[in-house]
Every structure is written in structure tokens, then in C-alpha cells.
Scaffold this motif. Structure first.
Motif, PDB file in Angstrom:
ATOM      1  N   PHE A 207       0.831  -1.208   0.000  1.00 31.83           N
ATOM      2  CA  PHE A 207       0.000   0.000   0.000  1.00 31.83           C
ATOM      3  C   PHE A 207       0.862   1.253   0.000  1.00 31.83           C
ATOM      4  O   PHE A 207       0.615   2.200  -0.764  1.00 31.83           O
ATOM      5  N   LEU A 208       1.879   1.287   0.855  1.00 36.78           N
ATOM      6  CA  LEU A 208       2.740   2.473   0.955  1.00 36.78           C
ATOM      7  C   LEU A 208       3.413   2.781  -0.381  1.00 36.78           C
ATOM      8  O   LEU A 208       3.499   3.945  -0.798  1.00 36.78           O
ATOM      9  N   GLU A 209       3.882   1.742  -1.071  1.00 37.31           N
ATOM     10  CA  GLU A 209       4.522   1.952  -2.365  1.00 37.31           C
ATOM     11  C   GLU A 209       3.542   2.533  -3.379  1.00 37.31           C
ATOM     12  O   GLU A 209       3.884   3.447  -4.129  1.00 37.31           O
ATOM     13  N   GLN A 210       2.349   2.002  -3.398  1.00 37.24           N
ATOM     14  CA  GLN A 210       1.385   2.471  -4.384  1.00 37.24           C
ATOM     15  C   GLN A 210       0.883   3.876  -4.083  1.00 37.24           C
ATOM     16  O   GLN A 210       0.308   4.530  -4.951  1.00 37.24           O
ATOM     17  N   ARG A 211       1.133   4.330  -2.877  1.00 40.25           N
ATOM     18  CA  ARG A 211       0.800   5.717  -2.528  1.00 40.25           C
ATOM     19  C   ARG A 211       2.021   6.628  -2.615  1.00 40.25           C
ATOM     20  O   ARG A 211       1.969   7.793  -2.233  1.00 40.25           O
ATOM     21  N   GLY A 212       3.157   6.112  -3.074  1.00 40.78           N
ATOM     22  CA  GLY A 212       4.357   6.919  -3.231  1.00 40.78           C
ATOM     23  C   GLY A 212       5.103   7.174  -1.946  1.00 40.78           C
ATOM     24  O   GLY A 212       6.019   8.011  -1.906  1.00 40.78           O
ATOM     25  N   ARG A 213       4.795   6.453  -0.881  1.00 46.39           N
ATOM     26  CA  ARG A 213       5.442   6.648   0.430  1.00 46.39           C
ATOM     27  C   ARG A 213       6.591   5.633   0.579  1.00 46.39           C
ATOM     28  O   ARG A 213       6.566   4.740   1.401  1.00 46.39           O
ATOM     29  N   THR A 214       7.609   5.793  -0.273  1.00 49.34           N
ATOM     30  CA  THR A 214       8.666   4.784  -0.387  1.00 49.34           C
ATOM     31  C   THR A 214       9.553   4.701   0.857  1.00 49.34           C
ATOM     32  O   THR A 214      10.040   3.614   1.196  1.00 49.34           O
ATOM     33  N   ARG A 239       6.310   2.555  -8.787  1.00 54.82           N
ATOM     34  CA  ARG A 239       5.421   3.534  -9.425  1.00 54.82           C
ATOM     35  C   ARG A 239       4.103   3.603  -8.664  1.00 54.82           C
ATOM     36  O   ARG A 239       3.438   2.581  -8.479  1.00 54.82           O
ATOM     37  N   PRO A 240       3.691   4.789  -8.194  1.00 55.85           N
ATOM     38  CA  PRO A 240       2.401   4.901  -7.514  1.00 55.85           C
ATOM     39  C   PRO A 240       1.258   4.445  -8.422  1.00 55.85           C
ATOM     40  O   PRO A 240       1.236   4.749  -9.611  1.00 55.85           O
ATOM     41  N   VAL A 241       0.332   3.694  -7.857  1.00 56.75           N
ATOM     42  CA  VAL A 241      -0.810   3.184  -8.611  1.00 56.75           C
ATOM     43  C   VAL A 241      -2.085   3.531  -7.852  1.00 56.75           C
ATOM     44  O   VAL A 241      -2.279   3.062  -6.730  1.00 56.75           O
ATOM     45  N   PRO A 242      -2.952   4.354  -8.417  1.00 55.75           N
ATOM     46  CA  PRO A 242      -4.207   4.690  -7.731  1.00 55.75           C
ATOM     47  C   PRO A 242      -5.157   3.493  -7.726  1.00 55.75           C
ATOM     48  O   PRO A 242      -5.089   2.616  -8.600  1.00 55.75           O
ATOM     49  N   SER A 243      -6.033   3.442  -6.755  1.00 59.18           N
ATOM     50  CA  SER A 243      -7.027   2.380  -6.712  1.00 59.18           C
ATOM     51  C   SER A 243      -8.017   2.566  -7.861  1.00 59.18           C
ATOM     52  O   SER A 243      -8.532   3.675  -8.069  1.00 59.18           O
ATOM     53  N   PRO A 244      -8.297   1.507  -8.645  1.00 56.81           N
ATOM     54  CA  PRO A 244      -9.207   1.652  -9.783  1.00 56.81           C
ATOM     55  C   PRO A 244     -10.669   1.768  -9.394  1.00 56.81           C
ATOM     56  O   PRO A 244     -11.515   2.080 -10.243  1.00 56.81           O
ATOM     57  N   GLY A 245     -11.007   1.498  -8.131  1.00 55.76           N
ATOM     58  CA  GLY A 245     -12.386   1.606  -7.702  1.00 55.76           C
ATOM     59  C   GLY A 245     -13.161   0.318  -7.890  1.00 55.76           C
ATOM     60  O   GLY A 245     -12.714  -0.621  -8.567  1.00 55.76           O
ATOM     61  N   PRO A 246     -14.361   0.245  -7.309  1.00 61.86           N
ATOM     62  CA  PRO A 246     -15.119  -1.010  -7.293  1.00 61.86           C
ATOM     63  C   PRO A 246     -15.564  -1.509  -8.665  1.00 61.86           C
ATOM     64  O   PRO A 246     -15.822  -2.702  -8.824  1.00 61.86           O
ATOM     65  N   VAL A 372      -7.010 -13.015  -4.761  1.00 59.76           N
ATOM     66  CA  VAL A 372      -7.566 -13.006  -6.122  1.00 59.76           C
ATOM     67  C   VAL A 372      -7.536 -11.623  -6.765  1.00 59.76           C
ATOM     68  O   VAL A 372      -7.917 -11.482  -7.929  1.00 59.76           O
ATOM     69  N   TYR A 373      -7.104 -10.600  -6.030  1.00 61.42           N
ATOM     70  CA  TYR A 373      -7.056  -9.240  -6.575  1.00 61.42           C
ATOM     71  C   TYR A 373      -5.658  -8.640  -6.431  1.00 61.42           C
ATOM     72  O   TYR A 373      -4.922  -8.993  -5.498  1.00 61.42           O
ATOM     73  N   PRO A 374      -5.295  -7.714  -7.309  1.00 61.98           N
ATOM     74  CA  PRO A 374      -4.008  -7.013  -7.174  1.00 61.98           C
ATOM     75  C   PRO A 374      -4.049  -6.026  -6.013  1.00 61.98           C
ATOM     76  O   PRO A 374      -5.119  -5.715  -5.476  1.00 61.98           O
ATOM     77  N   THR A 375      -2.886  -5.514  -5.623  1.00 65.79           N
ATOM     78  CA  THR A 375      -2.782  -4.651  -4.451  1.00 65.79           C
ATOM     79  C   THR A 375      -3.714  -3.453  -4.503  1.00 65.79           C
ATOM     80  O   THR A 375      -4.361  -3.109  -3.514  1.00 65.79           O
ATOM     81  N   SER A 376      -3.807  -2.806  -5.663  1.00 66.46           N
ATOM     82  CA  SER A 376      -4.620  -1.592  -5.766  1.00 66.46           C
ATOM     83  C   SER A 376      -6.099  -1.852  -5.561  1.00 66.46           C
ATOM     84  O   SER A 376      -6.877  -0.933  -5.294  1.00 66.46           O
ATOM     85  N   LEU A 377      -6.516  -3.120  -5.684  1.00 69.89           N
ATOM     86  CA  LEU A 377      -7.932  -3.482  -5.590  1.00 69.89           C
ATOM     87  C   LEU A 377      -8.199  -4.473  -4.459  1.00 69.89           C
ATOM     88  O   LEU A 377      -9.332  -4.858  -4.229  1.00 69.89           O
TER      89      LEU A 377
END
Length: 453
Positions: A207-214, A239-246, A372-377
Motif C-alpha cells: 500500500f505504501l509503495e502504491q501511494r508513493g510513500r517509499t 510507481r504509484p498506482v491509484p485504486s481503480p475503484g469497485p 484473487v485481486y491485485p494490491t490496488s484493488l
């Protein structure tokens, strides 16, 4: 020619580690919150049985007391997953403990059925959000080869909490007219534990990586590497990755998994909560004294512990899907046998069989859900599945009285057996991800499992 070794990502650095004391602290720290959650959910079954006698409540009123908390849990699970993908797993975990702990303490002061219903809904908001968030946090720190086992061990704390609720129900609730109030007052402990969670548990590295908090992510990885005595290495920039949403839950490549997962969650929630929320009351209605019904419920609850132990062993031996299907089929058999049980010994033994297999199935389900889901989801997907399952938790207690009217306890547990069978069939549509890295393309074909979904 010498080959240059590719640098390890932080996720790969976590995956290479052996089990350490930091993993133990994470599982126990999260597990205590999980146990307190289970204790709170379990207490209401004993409170219902006591209030049925003390307040002279009807079956309909008791059904609403049993169901309203699950309405809050359905909303809480969905919102909790979304918030955890946006603000972090640890933050939401601590907040949920605070919410349901304070609301449980307030419920001890309930002056009417209406007031109790309001407090139970608020309790459900916190309870529902906590479980998928905690399992997501543990799965994201666990090394690949033992990830399933650690999540099942986390789920095993549910049996600890439910056993605590059974002990409180047996020793505290029947003690006086205010026994149920003292029981709920004890359920306020999670509010205090929220401080421990907020200060002691790490935030998810992924989560921290995907929010850019390296920097925070690196510090968390090094904390686990230090515990393992492993020398840290440099990781490539994340690389920060935003959550794609439900909406992404129903995109191509994930929709089949989501559909199968939701059906399993719905089925197991309907059968489990329909059975165990009503169990003390059903035993009482079948002629057991209130104390005797609480005693039998305690013994049946203790059978959950070996069920979790078996699932924790088999989840990495057989795999997620075979373990889940086997324990759901066993749950169906247990419910069918309980529906036909005649006599004290038969009721106790078949109830323990149901408890053993049902809670083993829960452990396997919590292990497979975050995978079954990637980190962003991941938290969004786990929360949505749990939220959909809670709709069955609402319906099940309300369905018990008409089922009793139609065919007695046999009809009730026959219906639960049918839902367990439905869940086992849906579980066949889930991918087998034993030994597979947690971060993966949800549309990719899992290695060695045939066509992915």
C-alpha cells in the motif's frame, strides 16, 4: 559472461524471508483484534437467549436483534475495503476497533429493543470493516510459501473470541438480570486495543509503495529483514498506482473470480450465522435449560479450534480451492446430521462436526479472498465480497422463524446444508493460487491450474 542479477522489489524481499518474530507479532496483534470482533458477534446470541426470557421478546424481535448488526457489517465491510485502499490498512483497522468497541459499551445501557437495535447497527459498522482489512494486511506481509497458513491462523483467533463469548455467556449472562449488560460491557475492550493497533502494527508495504510513500515502505521492509537477520538490498523505484475503484471488480479477467467469491461468501454467511446466532435459543426451545443450552454451545464452539488447525495444515498441502471445497462439503454433512440428531449426545456430536468443518471453511475462504485481486484493488475486493456476504447474515436470522414453523429444527439445518453445497460448487470457480506471488495480473492464467478466471 557474468550476468547482472536484477534488483529485488520490496514485495520480493518480503517474500524471500523466513517466518520471523515480526510475522508472529503481526498475526497476534491482528488476531487479538479479530478475537475481540468474534467475541462481540458471539455475545449477541447469548444476549438474545437471555432477553427472550427477561423481556419476553417475540421471535420476530429476536430476529431483528440478530440481523441488524449484520446490516451494519454489510455497509462497514464495503466502506472499510474502499477506505483501506485509499487511506491504509492499519489506519482503518484501528478505527474499526474503536467504533465497535465504544458502540458495544453503549449497548450495555440499552433501555429498549429500539435502542439496542441502533447500537447493534453501529457495532456492525465497525465489525464489518475490520475483518477484510485485517486479513488483507496479514496476507500482504506473509511470505508466499506460508501466506495461506498465516491467514488461516489469523482466522483461528475467531474461535478464541467466540469461545470467550461462550464463556461469558455461560458464566456471566445467567448470573443476574443485568448479566447481559455486563457481558456487553466486557465487549467494549476493542476500544482500548485500538491504541495498540495504531501504534504497534506496521502499515502494508505494498500500500505504501502504491501511494508513493517509499521511505515508510523501505523502513517496514527493513524491520522484517532485521528480524530475519537478512541483509537489505536496494529496490527499484516503485510507481504509484491509484485504486481503480469497485467497478474494476467486474472488468474482464476479474468478473468470474468476483462472482464465484461472492456466491461462496453469501452461502457460508447464510449457513453459519443462521445456525450459530440462533443456536442457544434453538437448543432452549428444544427443551434444554438456558444454562444447558449455553453449555452445549460452548462445547460446540470449542470444536472450531481443531477445524482451523486442520485447515491451516491443508491450505499449503492441498491448496486453497481443494481445502475450501472439502470443508464446505463437510459443513453440509454436519448440518444435515444435526438436522436429524435425536438425543443429547447426537446433538452435541453433530454440532461439533458442523463447527469443525464450518470454521475450517471460513479459514480457507479468508486465505483465498485477498489473493484473487491485485494490491490496488485488494482491500476493496475483499471488503465487497464480505459486504455481499453480510446480506446473507441479515437474511438468515430472519429466515429461521418461518423455517421452524415449516419443519422445525430439521428444516432449518437442512436449508443450511443446501447453502453449504451451493458454496462448495461456487468455490470450484476460484483460481488455485498456492505458491503464487501475491502481486499478479488478475487476468493471467495461474500456473498449473488450467484456465484462469
Amino acid at each position: 559472461m557474468t550476468q547482472t542479477r536484477s534488483p529485488l522489489t520490496r514485495a520480493q524481499r518480503l517474500d524471500r524471508l523466513p517466518y520471523t518474530r515480526e510475522h508472529g507479532r503481526l498475526v497476534v496483534g491482528s488476531g487479538v483484534g479479530w478475537a475481540l470482533d468474534a467475541m462481540d458477534v458471539g455475545l449477541i446470541s447469548f444476549v438474545m437467549a437471555a432477553l427472550a426470557v427477561q423481556w419476553g421478546l417475540s421471535s420476530t424481535e429476536l430476529s431483528w436483534i440478530g440481523s441488524i448488526g449484520f446490516a451494519g457489517m454489510a455497509l462497514g465491510a464495503t466502506l472499510g475495503g474502499l477506505l483501506a485502499d485509499r487511506f491504509g490498512r492499519r489506519q482503518v483497522f484501528a478505527l474499526t476497533l474503536l467504533v465497535f468497541g465504544l458502540a458495544t459499551g453503549a449497548a450495555a445501557l440499552s433501555w429498549s429493543v429500539g435502542a439496542l437495535l441502533v447500537f447493534r447497527f453501529l457495532i456492525g459498522l465497525g465489525l464489518g470493516a475490520e475483518l477484510p482489512v485485517a486479513s488483507t494486511l496479514v496476507s500482504e506481509f506473509a511470505p508466499t510459501r506460508i501466506r495461506g497458513r498465516l491467514v488461516v491462523l489469523l482466522e483461528a483467533f475467531w474461535a478464541v473470541g467466540w469461545t470467550l463469548s461462550a464463556l461469558i455467556g455461560y458464566f456471566v449472562v445467567p448470573g443476574s438480570d443485568d448479566g447481559w449488560r455486563w457481558a456487553l460491557a466486557l465487549g467494549a475492550a476493542p476500544a482500548l486495543y485500538a491504541v495498540v493497533v495504531r501504534r504497534g502494527l506496521p502499515e502494508s508495504v505494498r500500500f505504501l509503495e502504491q501511494r508513493g510513500r517509499t521511505e515508510e515502505a523501505e523502513a517496514a521492509v527493513r524491520r522484517f529483514e532485521s528480524a530475519a537477520g537478512v541483509e537489505p538490498v536496494d529496490s527499484p523505484p516503485a510507481r504509484p498506482v491509484p485504486s481503480p475503484g469497485p467497478r474494476a471488480l467486474w472488468a474482464a479477467g476479474t468478473r468470474r473470480r468476483t462472482a464465484a467469491l461472492w456466491v461462496v461468501w453469501f452461502s457460508i454467511n447464510f449457513a453459519y450465522y443462521g445456525a450459530f446466532i440462533w443456536l442457544p435459543t434453538l437448543l432452549f426451545n428444544d427443551g434444554f435449560s438456558l444454562v444447558k443450552s449455553f453449555e452445549y454451545t460452548l462445547y460446540i464452539t470449542l470444536a472450531q479450534l481443531p477445524g482451523y488447525a486442520a485447515a491451516a495444515f491443508l491450505i499449503e498441502k492441498w491448496g486453497r480451492r481443494p481445502t475450501l471445497v472439502t470443508f464446505l462439503v463437510g459443513s453440509a454433512a454436519g448440518a444435515a446430521m444435526f438436522s436429524a440428531a435425536d438425543g443429547d449426545t447426537a446433538v452435541l456430536v453433530t454440532g461439533m462436526v458442523l463447527s469443525f468443518f464450518n470454521l475450517g471453511a471460513w479459514g480457507a475462504l479468508y486465505a483465498v479472498t485477498p489473493e484473487v485481486y491485485p494490491t490496488s484493488l485488494r482491500a476493496t475486493g475483499a471488503g465487497a465480497a464480505a459486504g455481499f456476504g453480510r446480506l446473507a447474515s441479515i437474511a438468515a436470522p430472519l429466515c429461521v422463524p418461518p423455517l421452524i414453523g415449516a419443519g422445525g429444527t430439521g428444516a432449518v439445518f437442512g436449508a443450511f446444508a443446501a447453502f453449504f453445497v451451493l458454496g462448495s460448487l461456487a468455490a470450484l470457480g476460484l483460481p488455485e493460487l498456492r505458491g503464487k506471488a501475491l502481486d499478479h495480473d488478475p487476468a493471467a492464467r495461474p500456473v498449473g491450474t488450467g484456465k484462469g478466471g
